[in-house]
Design a protein around this motif. Structure first.
Motif, PDB file in Angstrom:
ATOM      1  N   ALA A 180      22.413  -1.796  -1.170  1.00 49.19           N
ATOM      2  CA  ALA A 180      22.588  -3.239  -0.955  1.00 49.19           C
ATOM      3  C   ALA A 180      23.925  -3.729  -1.489  1.00 49.19           C
ATOM      4  N   THR A 181      24.255  -3.322  -2.694  1.00 50.38           N
ATOM      5  CA  THR A 181      25.493  -3.822  -3.312  1.00 50.38           C
ATOM      6  C   THR A 181      26.738  -3.253  -2.648  1.00 50.38           C
ATOM      7  N   ALA A 182      26.577  -2.196  -1.838  1.00 45.88           N
ATOM      8  CA  ALA A 182      27.719  -1.626  -1.122  1.00 45.88           C
ATOM      9  C   ALA A 182      28.099  -2.457   0.101  1.00 45.88           C
ATOM     10  N   VAL A 183      27.247  -3.412   0.493  1.00 50.72           N
ATOM     11  CA  VAL A 183      27.548  -4.281   1.637  1.00 50.72           C
ATOM     12  C   VAL A 183      28.421  -5.427   1.124  1.00 50.72           C
ATOM     13  N   TYR A 216       0.821  -1.216   0.000  1.00 53.37           N
ATOM     14  CA  TYR A 216       0.000   0.000   0.000  1.00 53.37           C
ATOM     15  C   TYR A 216       0.851   1.260   0.000  1.00 53.37           C
ATOM     16  N   ASN A 217       1.869   1.292   0.852  1.00 53.52           N
ATOM     17  CA  ASN A 217       2.697   2.489   0.960  1.00 53.52           C
ATOM     18  C   ASN A 217       4.035   2.099   1.565  1.00 53.52           C
ATOM     19  N   ALA A 218       4.974   3.034   1.565  1.00 50.05           N
ATOM     20  CA  ALA A 218       6.296   2.712   2.109  1.00 50.05           C
ATOM     21  C   ALA A 218       7.040   3.967   2.523  1.00 50.05           C
ATOM     22  N   ASN A 219       7.785   3.842   3.602  1.00 49.05           N
ATOM     23  CA  ASN A 219       8.791   4.817   4.002  1.00 49.05           C
ATOM     24  C   ASN A 219       9.926   4.018   4.632  1.00 49.05           C
ATOM     25  N   PRO A 220      11.060   4.629   4.912  1.00 49.46           N
ATOM     26  CA  PRO A 220      12.186   3.838   5.430  1.00 49.46           C
ATOM     27  C   PRO A 220      11.861   3.040   6.688  1.00 49.46           C
ATOM     28  N   ALA A 221      11.091   3.620   7.608  1.00 53.10           N
ATOM     29  CA  ALA A 221      10.786   2.913   8.856  1.00 53.10           C
ATOM     30  C   ALA A 221       9.878   1.718   8.603  1.00 53.10           C
ATOM     31  N   SER A 222       8.808   1.905   7.840  1.00 52.43           N
ATOM     32  CA  SER A 222       7.892   0.789   7.606  1.00 52.43           C
ATOM     33  C   SER A 222       8.535  -0.284   6.738  1.00 52.43           C
ATOM     34  N   THR A 223       9.417   0.125   5.823  1.00 52.91           N
ATOM     35  CA  THR A 223      10.108  -0.865   5.006  1.00 52.91           C
ATOM     36  C   THR A 223      11.090  -1.678   5.837  1.00 52.91           C
ATOM     37  N   ALA A 224      11.750  -1.029   6.788  1.00 54.37           N
ATOM     38  CA  ALA A 224      12.652  -1.752   7.687  1.00 54.37           C
ATOM     39  C   ALA A 224      11.887  -2.793   8.492  1.00 54.37           C
ATOM     40  N   VAL A 225      10.716  -2.421   8.971  1.00 53.11           N
ATOM     41  CA  VAL A 225       9.875  -3.359   9.718  1.00 53.11           C
ATOM     42  C   VAL A 225       9.506  -4.556   8.853  1.00 53.11           C
ATOM     43  N   GLY A 278      17.765   7.738   2.440  1.00 52.73           N
ATOM     44  CA  GLY A 278      16.713   6.866   2.941  1.00 52.73           C
ATOM     45  C   GLY A 278      16.599   5.590   2.131  1.00 52.73           C
ATOM     46  N   HIS A 279      16.694   5.708   0.805  1.00 46.56           N
ATOM     47  CA  HIS A 279      16.653   4.527  -0.045  1.00 46.56           C
ATOM     48  C   HIS A 279      17.904   3.661   0.143  1.00 46.56           C
ATOM     49  N   ARG A 280      19.070   4.295   0.255  1.00 43.69           N
ATOM     50  CA  ARG A 280      20.305   3.536   0.458  1.00 43.69           C
ATOM     51  C   ARG A 280      20.262   2.770   1.785  1.00 43.69           C
ATOM     52  N   GLU A 281      19.732   3.379   2.821  1.00 45.60           N
ATOM     53  CA  GLU A 281      19.631   2.701   4.113  1.00 45.60           C
ATOM     54  C   GLU A 281      18.781   1.445   4.008  1.00 45.60           C
ATOM     55  N   VAL A 282      17.686   1.544   3.274  1.00 46.86           N
ATOM     56  CA  VAL A 282      16.820   0.383   3.096  1.00 46.86           C
ATOM     57  C   VAL A 282      17.573  -0.733   2.372  1.00 46.86           C
ATOM     58  N   GLY A 283      18.330  -0.378   1.342  1.00 47.63           N
ATOM     59  CA  GLY A 283      19.117  -1.379   0.628  1.00 47.63           C
ATOM     60  C   GLY A 283      20.163  -2.032   1.514  1.00 47.63           C
ATOM     61  N   ARG A 284      20.844  -1.204   2.304  1.00 46.43           N
ATOM     62  CA  ARG A 284      21.852  -1.750   3.222  1.00 46.43           C
ATOM     63  C   ARG A 284      21.217  -2.716   4.210  1.00 46.43           C
ATOM     64  N   LEU A 285      20.072  -2.336   4.742  1.00 51.00           N
ATOM     65  CA  LEU A 285      19.406  -3.196   5.724  1.00 51.00           C
ATOM     66  C   LEU A 285      19.006  -4.525   5.095  1.00 51.00           C
ATOM     67  N   ALA A 286      18.494  -4.485   3.874  1.00 47.86           N
ATOM     68  CA  ALA A 286      18.110  -5.730   3.202  1.00 47.86           C
ATOM     69  C   ALA A 286      19.307  -6.670   3.100  1.00 47.86           C
TER      70      ALA A 286
END
Length: 466
Positions: free
Chosen positions: A406-409, A336-345, A376-384
């Motif tokens: 993500a690829t930076a990890v 439905y929607n997304a932001n860095p916090a909800s995506t991290a969850v 914010g987008h990079r943080e989500v990729g890193r967390l994934a």
């Protein structure tokens, strides 16, 4: 809506009647979609950029509307004329709730989790009395009064979530429908581009508790420092919920099952009780505690609250909606929607559910982040990557920083791919998914739901439901 004469409607909205009988009574709903008009309704005509509701005024009356609330006369149509139809709708909502002394208004806000928590609260209050709550996240200057106008003399609880795009928005919504109980969930970075800082977001969200009367109740998240500090901004009584030791309504001994569904012990001043949720995600502990705190204040005993929480399900769609396909693939539709916090969850829920199988995350663009957008987008990729997601499908060039993060990890053993659109993501999934895999689909209203819908159809063409 409660029955009102057109004279009463006009008085409430500071309007004037034309071609209308002042004694005619509105006994049906207030609608702004002429296709939903029924006998006794009041039709609200908005003059939009593409569609002008006044063009449908005659049709609305023919369908049973008593009159039309609008900004210009329509020949032969009974009208309540005002300068601003949206503001008038807000004034009418205020007039209606002011005439319902037995009504308890529960308002909630937060950067994430508003709709899910609103649904939980409403599912609890309906056990105590007739309840009105909006579908989905109908939480703005239109949805707020529209929902409130559905209240009748029989309604005992009105549960409303309050969205904000700037300072003063929550305050205005509270003027339209004053809350008796206010719930603040969290302060994140959603809409950071519009507010500029988390402190400004906290300032806006705190307007909800500032609007409470002295005999009202503020329900605050003790686990969020910015929310916890809002206790100083209200004259109302404060109850805190969370996992912090100083919370009045707490969760202890939290565990998750194989589908990411939490269990915990609910601790209150009146006693403790075990809770086992049917909902997926560690974040549902906090959401359910907020609902439990409200129910407790309304007189529901802890044991009854705990039992009820275990029976609650999803109401609004595309919010951590977990279903399993006949081929053994599990899908988390959180599109439905997304932001860095909800995506991290959501990513943490995916990681928890993926034990023993591969995990796929289909992530789209997250809007309204302003200067924080790229990071914010990079943080989500890193967390994934850090969570060990096996396959990351990033949809659309605007979301490319997720792929970059993500690829930076360096020690990540998974793989990320940047795809042009949703159809490309569906093609990858159909070619690669196998039994035991878990897929998360999440994006910021960026048509990412098309991927989830495609995954709901199995090989035989049948729709898969939760």
């Amino acid at each position: 809506m409660i029955p009102l004469s057109l004279a009463e409607v006009a008085s409430a909205v500071d309007g004037r009647l034309t071609a209308a009988d002042p004694d005619a009574r509105v006994t049906g709903p207030v609608e702004f979609d002429s296709r939903k008009v029924t006998a006794g309704a009041l039709f609200v005509a908005f003059a939009g950029e593409k569609v002008d509701g006044h063009d449908y005024a005659a049709a609305a009356v023919a369908a049973g509307a008593v009159a039309v609330l609008g900004t210009r006369e329509v020949p032969g149509v009974p009208m309540v004329l005002v300068d601003d139809a949206l503001a008038a709708m807000g004034r009418l909502a205020r007039a209606v709730v002011d005439r319902l002394p037995e009504l308890t208004v529960i308002g909630l806000t937060g950067s994430s989790g508003k709709t899910s928590t609103k649904d939980l609260i409403a599912q609890l209050t309906v056990r105590l009395g007739p309840t009105v709550a909006p579908p989905g996240s109908f939480n703005n200057e239109l949805g707020h009064p529209y929902t409130a106008l559905q209240a009748t003399p029989e309604t005992r609880f009105l549960v409303l979530e309050k969205g904000a795009r700037g300072i003063g928005h929550v305050r205005y919504l509270c003027e339209v429908v004053p809350p008796r109980i206010s719930v603040v969930l969290n302060v994140g970075v959603a809409h950071l581009g519009e507010f500029g800082s988390r402190e400004n977001i906290a300032l806006a969200k705190g307007e909800l508790v500032e609007s409470l009367p002295a005999d009202g109740l503020a329900v605050l998240n003790a686990d969020d420092a910015l929310v916890d500090a809002m206790a100083a901004r209200t004259a109302a009584r404060v109850v805190r919920y969370g996992e912090a030791a100083h919370a009045d309504v707490r969760a202890v001994d939290v565990t998750l099952d194989e589908r990411g569904r939490p269990s915990y012990t609910l601790v209150t001043p009146e006693g403790s009780a075990p809770v086992r949720l049917r909902l997926t995600g560690r974040h549902q502990v906090s959401n359910s505690l907020a609902a439990a705190a409200v129910a407790r204040e309304l007189g529901m005993p802890p044991a009854e609250v705990a039992t009820a929480l275990g029976e609650l399900g999803l109401v609004s769609t595309r919010r951590m909606d977990v279903f399993e396909r006949p081929d053994g693939v599990t899908v988390i539709d959180d599109s439905y929607n997304a932001n860095p916090a909800s995506t991290a969850v959501a990513l943490r829920a995916l990681a928890g559910m993926g034990r023993g199988g591969r995990t796929f995350a289909v992530l789209g663009y997250m809007a309204e982040l302003g200067e924080y957008e790229r990071e914010g987008h990079r943080e989500v990729g890193r967390l994934a990557a850090e969570l060990g997601v096996d396959r990351l499908l990033v949809v659309g060039e605007p979301a490319a920083p997720i792929h970059e993060g993500a690829t930076a990890v360096s020690d990540w053993g998974g793989e990320s791919v940047l795809l042009t659109d949703q159809a490309a993501a569906v093609e990858v999934l159909r070619s690669e998914l196998r039994q035991g895999d878990v897929v998360l689909v999440k994006g910021s209203r960026y048509r990412t739901w098309e991927v989830a819908d495609a995954l709901r159809v199995d090989a035989a063409g049948d729709e898969v439901t939760a």
